[in-house]
Enzyme design. Structure first.
Site, PDB file in Angstrom:
ATOM      1  N   TYR A 123    -127.729 -14.581  11.532  1.00  0.00           N
ATOM      2  CA  TYR A 123    -126.325 -14.755  11.144  1.00  0.00           C
ATOM      3  C   TYR A 123    -125.489 -15.418  12.235  1.00  0.00           C
ATOM      4  O   TYR A 123    -124.279 -15.545  12.080  1.00  0.00           O
ATOM      5  CB  TYR A 123    -125.697 -13.394  10.808  1.00  0.00           C
ATOM      6  CG  TYR A 123    -126.170 -12.829   9.497  1.00  0.00           C
ATOM      7  CD1 TYR A 123    -127.497 -12.492   9.306  1.00  0.00           C
ATOM      8  CD2 TYR A 123    -125.288 -12.619   8.449  1.00  0.00           C
ATOM      9  CE1 TYR A 123    -127.945 -11.965   8.108  1.00  0.00           C
ATOM     10  CE2 TYR A 123    -125.717 -12.101   7.246  1.00  0.00           C
ATOM     11  CZ  TYR A 123    -127.046 -11.772   7.080  1.00  0.00           C
ATOM     12  OH  TYR A 123    -127.479 -11.254   5.885  1.00  0.00           O
ATOM     13  N   LYS A 170    -139.537  -6.956  12.106  1.00  0.00           N
ATOM     14  CA  LYS A 170    -140.736  -7.687  11.703  1.00  0.00           C
ATOM     15  C   LYS A 170    -141.341  -8.233  13.007  1.00  0.00           C
ATOM     16  O   LYS A 170    -141.604  -9.427  13.151  1.00  0.00           O
ATOM     17  CB  LYS A 170    -140.338  -8.801  10.719  1.00  0.00           C
ATOM     18  CG  LYS A 170    -141.493  -9.463  10.014  1.00  0.00           C
ATOM     19  CD  LYS A 170    -142.098  -8.613   8.937  1.00  0.00           C
ATOM     20  CE  LYS A 170    -143.337  -9.305   8.365  1.00  0.00           C
ATOM     21  NZ  LYS A 170    -144.198  -8.434   7.577  1.00  0.00           N
ATOM     22  N   ASP A 203    -141.112  -4.735   5.764  1.00  0.00           N
ATOM     23  CA  ASP A 203    -141.732  -4.779   4.433  1.00  0.00           C
ATOM     24  C   ASP A 203    -142.233  -3.389   4.043  1.00  0.00           C
ATOM     25  O   ASP A 203    -141.951  -2.874   2.956  1.00  0.00           O
ATOM     26  CB  ASP A 203    -142.842  -5.839   4.359  1.00  0.00           C
ATOM     27  CG  ASP A 203    -143.683  -5.929   5.613  1.00  0.00           C
ATOM     28  OD1 ASP A 203    -143.382  -5.214   6.595  1.00  0.00           O
ATOM     29  OD2 ASP A 203    -144.667  -6.697   5.627  1.00  0.00           O
ATOM     30  N   ASP A 227    -128.770  -6.059   6.301  1.00  0.00           N
ATOM     31  CA  ASP A 227    -128.044  -6.481   5.108  1.00  0.00           C
ATOM     32  C   ASP A 227    -128.877  -6.183   3.857  1.00  0.00           C
ATOM     33  O   ASP A 227    -128.405  -5.586   2.887  1.00  0.00           O
ATOM     34  CB  ASP A 227    -127.766  -7.987   5.219  1.00  0.00           C
ATOM     35  CG  ASP A 227    -126.745  -8.475   4.216  1.00  0.00           C
ATOM     36  OD1 ASP A 227    -126.161  -7.635   3.511  1.00  0.00           O
ATOM     37  OD2 ASP A 227    -126.529  -9.687   4.131  1.00  0.00           O
TER      38      ASP A 227
END
Ligand code: NAD
Length: 336
Positions: A123, A170, A203, A227
């Site tokens: 972002y 991740k 995930d 988010d």
């Protein structure tokens, strides 16, 4: 009397803001709302979707209540929401997802808190069209911002008597950026031996939240995953209509719902005002108005539990304003 900046937002923003003010003011706490406009609707008038007077007002009052603001997809101006958080260094986004009895959901007793880093990651706005057929967005995390948000998550856990913080990344793929976030989380975790600390890949986290959400408590995430997982958590408790949020800086805070401007419902007086009203519950708590905050929360639970004056998403047919007014009536009973 509290001076609070009010940004009604666009789309359904003005409608939910109107209903929210009715409910908050029923607590008897006195506010001087300084209304300032931001977003697509004022570009023509102001030449920008984020006028300086909006930033000046929040900096002066140190506290704001904000409706959602639309961001065009793909083209057009960058997100005013992201710009506001960045300009004011509102580095921590807090999004509690707690079951409210009476809301239809496949899950009972959800009690999660999302702590999302709010200023960097994908972002940061570092992106470009490399050539006609190639585009890139840089994912940038810094140690300073990662440690700051980790500290916020652990301090929150201690203050709110939560048991566990789970860092979600991740880092197996984004070895440098998410690796750094994880390293920072571990450094801070060591300073809080009373709080359990664990790590998950995002995930796997999504699957686990749907299968066994009761295993999780406070989730600590970089900006993008925060988010996405916020909306997932909202889905666990019955939808975006009841998911509140807050953005904190070192000395200021902006309270807003998780949901966006829901453009297809604009002007229909139909959507649920609860998410913004519950953001108001967080705001009252931030101001130290604990009794008013509790009364407003309990009034929301009562109205939803009764199921008579609720909006379409909760199975009712009340309008946005009618639900806000029903909550206000309950608040007044509790105040007596
Ligand atoms: P959205 O959150 O606005 O709406 C998605 C769907 O969720 C709606 O169609 C509706 O079915 C449901 N919903 C949302 N709010 C609800 C409410 N109060 N009551 C009942 N149901 C509700 O997401 P979107 O459509 O992806 O985004 C619309 C715009 O909002 C975009 O421009 C996006 O950038 C912006 N946005 C702004 C913020 C913010 O201001 N903080 C946050 C998210 C999205």
């Amino acid at each position: 009397m509290y001076n609070v900046t009010l940004i009604p937002g666009d789309g359904v923003g003005p409608e939910i803001t109107e209903a929210t003010l009715v409910a908050i003011e029923a607590t008897g706490i006195k506010f001087n709302w300084e209304t300032v406009k931001a977003g697509a609707d004022i570009i023509e008038e102001e030449g920008t979707p984020l006028p300086q007077k909006v930033l000046d007002s929040v900096r002066k009052n140190k506290i704001a209540l904000k409706g959602p603001l639309t961001t065009p997809i793909g083209t057009g101006f960058r997100s005013v929401n992201v710009a506001l958080r960045k300009e004011l260094d509102l580095f921590a986004c807090l999004r509690p997802a707690k079951t409210i009895k009476g809301v239809k959901s496949k899950f009972d007793d959800i009690d999660l808190v999302i702590v999302r880093e709010n200023t960097e990651d994908l972002y940061a706005g570092i992106e470009r069209q490399v050539d006609k057929d190639t585009a890139e967005t840089i994912k940038r995390n810094t140690r300073g911002a990662s440690e700051r948000i980790a500290k916020f998550a652990f301090d929150y856990a201690v203050k709110e008597n939560r048991k566990k913080v789970t860092a979600v990344t991740k880092a197996n793929i984004c070895k440098f950026s998410d690796g750094l976030f994880l390293e920072a989380s571990r450094t801070i975790a060591e300073k809080y031996p009373q709080i359990e600390y664990e790590e998950r890949l995002v995930d796997n986290m999504c699957m686990q939240l749907v299968q066994k959400p009761e295993l999780y408590d406070v989730l600590l995430l970089p900006n993008l995953y925060g988010d996405i997982v916020s909306d997932l958590a909202a889905g666990l408790i019955g939808g975006l209509g009841i998911a509140p949020g807050a953005n904190y800086g070192e000395d200021m805070a902006v309270f807003e719902a998780v949901h966006g401007s829901a453009p297809k419902y604009k002007g229909l007086n139909k959507v649920n005002p609860t998410a913004l009203i519950l953001s108001g519950v967080l705001m009252l708590k931030h101001l130290g108005e604990i009794e008013a905050s509790n009364n407003l929360y309990n009034a929301v639970c009562k109205v939803i539990g009764d199921g008579k004056s609720v909006t379409y998403d909760l199975g009712g047919s009340s309008s946005t304003l009618e639900m806000g007014q029903a909550i206000a009536e309950e608040v007044k009973k509790l105040e007596k």
